[in-house]
Design a protein around this motif. Structure first.
Motif, mmCIF file in Angstrom:
data_model
loop_
_atom_site.group_PDB
_atom_site.id
_atom_site.type_symbol
_atom_site.label_atom_id
_atom_site.label_comp_id
_atom_site.label_asym_id
_atom_site.label_seq_id
_atom_site.Cartn_x
_atom_site.Cartn_y
_atom_site.Cartn_z
ATOM 1 N N PHE A 1 39.080 20.156 -3.328
ATOM 2 C CA PHE A 1 39.835 19.393 -2.330
ATOM 3 C C PHE A 1 39.614 20.041 -0.968
ATOM 4 C CE2 PHE A 1 42.618 18.788 -6.116
ATOM 5 C CZ PHE A 1 42.599 17.406 -6.169
ATOM 6 N N VAL A 2 39.288 19.232 0.028
ATOM 7 C CA VAL A 2 39.286 19.737 1.408
ATOM 8 C C VAL A 2 40.591 19.244 2.022
ATOM 9 C CG1 VAL A 2 38.079 19.843 3.610
ATOM 10 C CG2 VAL A 2 36.775 19.470 1.493
ATOM 11 N N ILE A 3 41.493 20.176 2.301
ATOM 12 C CA ILE A 3 42.813 19.776 2.800
ATOM 13 C C ILE A 3 43.059 20.378 4.182
ATOM 14 C CG2 ILE A 3 43.753 19.634 0.454
ATOM 15 C CD1 ILE A 3 45.388 22.194 1.098
ATOM 16 N N SER A 4 44.142 19.950 4.803
ATOM 17 C CA SER A 4 44.595 20.575 6.043
ATOM 18 C C SER A 4 46.001 21.128 5.791
ATOM 19 C CB SER A 4 44.588 19.550 7.183
ATOM 20 O OG SER A 4 45.180 18.340 6.755
ATOM 21 N N GLN A 5 46.475 21.952 6.728
ATOM 22 C CA GLN A 5 47.820 22.552 6.593
ATOM 23 C C GLN A 5 48.842 21.456 6.311
ATOM 24 O OE1 GLN A 5 48.805 25.657 6.677
ATOM 25 N NE2 GLN A 5 46.871 26.628 7.275
ATOM 26 N N GLY A 6 49.698 21.691 5.347
ATOM 27 C CA GLY A 6 50.758 20.732 5.054
ATOM 28 C C GLY A 6 50.395 19.750 3.956
#
Ligand code: UTP
Length: 293
Positions: A54-59
């Motif tokens: 998974f490429v995620i961002s903060q939160g």
């Protein structure tokens, strides 16, 4: 070589779903008793994928968290004899999940670039969460089936295609088709790609719909396609340039840069596609899929 790795870029801001996406990712919106992202992960597992990044961002940590083991809950379900629910939770136990962060939302290609070091196989699947497939083989399964039939020298990148309606064309990457593959039905050789063209500029009505098989060379091409990037060869340089110029790295531009050097193929996929990327599309998907569970 079997396709066993998949990158799922889910770091986007999801502005079309604000204010919901201020605190909850759009990928966690429910269809029946499952979040949208679980349908994408199920599509991967059913197609033989064992490793998902998974490429995620903060939160957005709740996305990978959904798939992690939960021993206390599992023990409690067992104690209460809720074995059907337990089976559901254990479905993801054999899959390896990995997470990387995209610190700034600098495009879908930039998101994929964050997973570059994780990729260990020659070819990797990329799935974007807005497009869901229903009816028959999934989009990813169809791509993998076509890939498996290709001779090694013919395999490059394969994208999932749909013959789009006029209203969808300005919102998708549209392909310019060179020829049909001689033996594999619905597989086309692509000679050009245009991102979100006006209808009169579209080279065909076939658009890319959220599923890709890309070789490592496409990931290596990503840093070179930031707008204005012409010189350095490191990801760091692209980052600096992007940050300064507020430009994007897009997967379609990397594929475009490879036209003529590797085969870029498109497979016209069968089945129905549902676009959950807009509130209206999501409501429609709930109506179609919600009843199916
Ligand atoms: P979209 O273009 O749908 O953007 O990205 P978005 O942020 O999800 O939604 P809107 O347009 O603001 O409403 C397509 C896919 O690429 C991912 C998104 O998470 C989505 O799965 N993406 C996009 C990233 O991971 N990083 C980016 O910088 C851009």
């Amino acid at each position: 070589m079997a396709i066993t790795q998949a990158i799922l870029p889910v770091a986007g801001l999801g502005t079309r779903f604000l204010p919901w996406t201020k605190s909850v990712p759009k990928e966690m919106l429910p269809i029946g008793n499952q979040p949208i992202i679980a349908r994408i992960v199920d599509e991967c597992i059913d197609a033989g994928i064992t490793d998902i990044c998974f490429v995620i961002s903060q939160g957005k940590e709740m996305i990978p968290q959904f798939f992690y083991e939960h021993p206390e809950l599992e023990a409690e379900l067992e104690k209460r004899g809720k074995l059907e629910q337990l089976k559901h939770l254990q479905k993801y136990d054999d899959t390896n999940f990995h997470v990387v962060y995209q610190e700034e939302q600098l495009g879908d290609g930039h998101a994929i670039l964050q997973a570059a070091d994780w990729v260990k196989t020659d070819t990797v699947a990329v799935l974007f969460g807005d497009d869901l497939f229903t009816g028959g083989r999934s989009g990813l399964q169809q791509l993998i089936d076509a890939y498996d039939q290709l001779a090694e020298e013919d395999s490059g990148a394969i994208v999932a295609l749909e013959d789009l309606s006029e209203e969808d064309i300005p919102h998708k990457g549209i392909v310019d088709i060179e020829s049909e593959h001689s033996t594999i039905a619905k597989l086309k050789s692509i000679k050009g790609l245009v991102e979100k063209p006006k209808i009169e500029d579209a080279p065909s009505s076939f658009g890319i719909v959220g599923r890709y098989l890309i070789p490592k060379s496409t990931i290596e091409a990503l840093p070179t396609v930031a707008v204005g990037y012409d010189d350095a060869h490191s990801q760091g340089a692209a980052e600096t340039l992007l940050a300064a110029g507020n430009q994007e790295i897009r997967l379609i531009d990397a594929l475009k840069s490879q036209l003529g050097s590797i085969p870029i193929l498109g497979l016209e996929c069968e089945g129905t596609r549902l676009d959950t990327g807009t509130p209206e599309g999501y409501v429609h998907a709930v109506q179609v899929l919600g009843v199916l569970g």
